[in-house]
Design an enzyme around this catalytic site. Structure first.
Site, PDB file in Angstrom:
ATOM      1  N   ARG A 160       0.874  -1.179   0.000  1.00 27.39           N
ATOM      2  CA  ARG A 160       0.000   0.000   0.000  1.00 27.39           C
ATOM      3  C   ARG A 160       0.911   1.229   0.000  1.00 27.39           C
ATOM      4  O   ARG A 160       2.043   1.176   0.477  1.00 27.39           O
ATOM      5  CB  ARG A 160      -0.853   0.047   1.269  1.00 27.39           C
ATOM      6  CG  ARG A 160      -1.814  -1.118   1.430  1.00 27.39           C
ATOM      7  CD  ARG A 160      -2.495  -1.044   2.798  1.00 27.39           C
ATOM      8  NE  ARG A 160      -3.513  -2.069   2.971  1.00 27.39           N
ATOM      9  CZ  ARG A 160      -3.304  -3.219   3.614  1.00 27.39           C
ATOM     10  NH1 ARG A 160      -2.112  -3.487   4.128  1.00 27.39           N
ATOM     11  NH2 ARG A 160      -4.283  -4.100   3.741  1.00 27.39           N
ATOM     12  N   LYS A 184      -1.345  -2.930   8.275  1.00 28.52           N
ATOM     13  CA  LYS A 184      -2.397  -2.418   9.148  1.00 28.52           C
ATOM     14  C   LYS A 184      -2.386  -3.167  10.473  1.00 28.52           C
ATOM     15  O   LYS A 184      -2.025  -4.342  10.522  1.00 28.52           O
ATOM     16  CB  LYS A 184      -3.759  -2.632   8.482  1.00 28.52           C
ATOM     17  CG  LYS A 184      -3.882  -1.923   7.149  1.00 28.52           C
ATOM     18  CD  LYS A 184      -4.080  -0.452   7.354  1.00 28.52           C
ATOM     19  CE  LYS A 184      -3.908   0.320   6.070  1.00 28.52           C
ATOM     20  NZ  LYS A 184      -3.924   1.742   6.266  1.00 28.52           N
ATOM     21  N   HIS A 255      -3.703   3.188  -5.638  1.00 25.12           N
ATOM     22  CA  HIS A 255      -3.835   1.750  -5.385  1.00 25.12           C
ATOM     23  C   HIS A 255      -3.685   0.904  -6.653  1.00 25.12           C
ATOM     24  O   HIS A 255      -3.675  -0.313  -6.584  1.00 25.12           O
ATOM     25  CB  HIS A 255      -5.216   1.474  -4.766  1.00 25.12           C
ATOM     26  CG  HIS A 255      -5.158   1.067  -3.325  1.00 25.12           C
ATOM     27  ND1 HIS A 255      -4.386   1.726  -2.394  1.00 25.12           N
ATOM     28  CD2 HIS A 255      -5.766   0.060  -2.641  1.00 25.12           C
ATOM     29  CE1 HIS A 255      -4.542   1.147  -1.210  1.00 25.12           C
ATOM     30  NE2 HIS A 255      -5.363   0.124  -1.335  1.00 25.12           N
ATOM     31  N   ARG A 258      -0.985  -1.761  -6.788  1.00 25.08           N
ATOM     32  CA  ARG A 258      -1.304  -2.877  -5.879  1.00 25.08           C
ATOM     33  C   ARG A 258      -2.320  -3.824  -6.543  1.00 25.08           C
ATOM     34  O   ARG A 258      -2.151  -5.034  -6.539  1.00 25.08           O
ATOM     35  CB  ARG A 258      -1.867  -2.301  -4.573  1.00 25.08           C
ATOM     36  CG  ARG A 258      -2.268  -3.344  -3.520  1.00 25.08           C
ATOM     37  CD  ARG A 258      -2.529  -2.599  -2.218  1.00 25.08           C
ATOM     38  NE  ARG A 258      -3.299  -3.364  -1.242  1.00 25.08           N
ATOM     39  CZ  ARG A 258      -2.768  -4.211  -0.361  1.00 25.08           C
ATOM     40  NH1 ARG A 258      -1.461  -4.453  -0.369  1.00 25.08           N
ATOM     41  NH2 ARG A 258      -3.523  -4.842   0.522  1.00 25.08           N
ATOM     42  N   HIS A 281      -3.914  -9.107   3.665  1.00 28.77           N
ATOM     43  CA  HIS A 281      -5.354  -9.048   3.944  1.00 28.77           C
ATOM     44  C   HIS A 281      -5.673  -9.922   5.157  1.00 28.77           C
ATOM     45  O   HIS A 281      -5.274 -11.073   5.208  1.00 28.77           O
ATOM     46  CB  HIS A 281      -6.163  -9.574   2.756  1.00 28.77           C
ATOM     47  CG  HIS A 281      -6.230  -8.617   1.608  1.00 28.77           C
ATOM     48  ND1 HIS A 281      -6.501  -9.022   0.315  1.00 28.77           N
ATOM     49  CD2 HIS A 281      -6.074  -7.271   1.556  1.00 28.77           C
ATOM     50  CE1 HIS A 281      -6.498  -7.958  -0.473  1.00 28.77           C
ATOM     51  NE2 HIS A 281      -6.247  -6.888   0.249  1.00 28.77           N
ATOM     52  N   TYR A 290     -10.097 -10.157  -6.498  1.00 28.56           N
ATOM     53  CA  TYR A 290      -9.174 -10.306  -7.629  1.00 28.56           C
ATOM     54  C   TYR A 290      -9.477 -11.541  -8.471  1.00 28.56           C
ATOM     55  O   TYR A 290      -9.095 -11.605  -9.626  1.00 28.56           O
ATOM     56  CB  TYR A 290      -7.728 -10.343  -7.135  1.00 28.56           C
ATOM     57  CG  TYR A 290      -7.330  -9.043  -6.483  1.00 28.56           C
ATOM     58  CD1 TYR A 290      -7.183  -7.889  -7.244  1.00 28.56           C
ATOM     59  CD2 TYR A 290      -7.153  -8.950  -5.113  1.00 28.56           C
ATOM     60  CE1 TYR A 290      -6.864  -6.678  -6.653  1.00 28.56           C
ATOM     61  CE2 TYR A 290      -6.828  -7.746  -4.509  1.00 28.56           C
ATOM     62  CZ  TYR A 290      -6.691  -6.604  -5.287  1.00 28.56           C
ATOM     63  OH  TYR A 290      -6.379  -5.413  -4.707  1.00 28.56           O
TER      64      TYR A 290
END
Length: 309
Positions: A160, A184, A255, A258, A281, A290
């Site tokens: 990211r 994250k 993004h 990515r 994720h 995806y």
């Protein structure tokens, strides 16, 4: 002008207005939304903030029932169906952001009913378009070398933008060709860095970074011209410039590298679980978007090569 807020993991006591502010900041810097669109989101989400504050509800204590009551209140106040539909769409995007980007536990908005909309798939660049973009910086200049290293790094790792700007020199493991990415919710993942990206990173670290660094630069890998840490907004401006120079002729947002990284890996047979780990994720359902893109690719290949297609 939105205040840019530092990326720290989600705090369950996070004030709703603070969370909205971070979401708007994300829409500008990571998704490249126009000021007009961001203002519409802000208007709709502040209606929710007022509603919850009146009822002394915190974000983590807000459930489907609260959101339904909120939408009913708007109906009573005379808001048109189309406006309520737009508010619902803002709620969905906001909660999706909280789950995917802030490690929020649940998404009450996904249980709300509305006319079925087709899922909006992330836009991606073709392999040829990615190559055009990577070759857009003028590597005869120091900043061109830096920019090439940044673009190569993002496409090589699927990081990211917020993870790229926070990358530190000690996160690069040259021995094993890996990078430690701080994702994250303070999660760390190890991602391989390809030869080409490693080459440009090395060149940048050897020749360019020392000329940009100041005594107080710290150990951030990517620096701006003043020797400070590169910002997400700085990167976004840079990306727009190169997309134009590469003649991509379409909207390019932070993004996109990515998304392209993920789609190109899947198209070449990468396993979904491995991709989930590479992207960082928390949930596989986030990665599954995806597979829709990959399926489109499959259909195109099928049509092209099957005699009876």
């Amino acid at each position: 002008g939105h205040t840019i807020i530092n990326a720290q993991g989600f705090d369950s006591q996070m004030d709703i207005r603070f969370a909205i502010q971070r979401f708007l900041d994300y829409l500008v810097t990571e998704r490249g939304y126009s000021p007009h669109t961001v203002a519409a989101y802000e208007h709709d989400l502040l209606l929710l903030a007022e509603y919850l504050e009146k009822r002394r509800k915190t974000l983590d204590r807000t459930g489907v029932k609260d959101l339904l009551n909120f939408l009913k209140t708007l109906e009573k106040r005379g808001y048109a169906a189309r406006t309520r539909e737009r508010v619902l769409s803002a709620l969905r995007s906001f909660y999706r952001y909280l789950v995917e980007e802030e490690d929020f536990e649940q998404n009450p908005a996904e249980l709300l009913d509305s006319p079925k909309k087709t899922q909006k798939l992330p836009e991606v660049l073709s392999v040829a378009e990615v190559m055009q973009l990577l070759e857009a910086p003028d590597t005869g200049t120091p900043l061109g070398i830096r920019d090439r290293a940044i673009l190569e790094f993002l496409y090589a790792t699927g990081a990211r933008v917020s993870e790229m700007v926070n990358l530190r020199v000690q996160d690069l493991d040259w021995e094993r060709g890996l990078v430690r990415i701080h994702g994250k919710g303070r999660k760390i993942r190890l991602v391989p860095v390809g030869t080409e990206a490693r080459k440009w990173l090395r060149t940048y670290l050897k020749k360019v970074r020392p000329t940009l660094a100041k005594p107080d630069s710290g150990d951030f890998v990517f620096l701006n011209v003043r020797g400070g840490k590169l910002s997400r907004v700085g990167f976004w401006k840079m990306l727009k410039k190169y997309a134009l120079k590469a003649g991509l002729g379409r909207r390019v947002y932070p993004h996109i590298l990515r998304h392209s990284f993920a789609t190109h890996l899947l198209n070449n047979g990468c396993n979904l679980r491995i991709l989930q780990g590479l992207l960082g994720h928390a949930s596989i359902s986030t990665t599954e978007v995806y597979t829709h893109l990959s399926f489109q690719h499959l259909q195109e290949v099928f049509k092209k090569y099957h005699p009876r297609a």
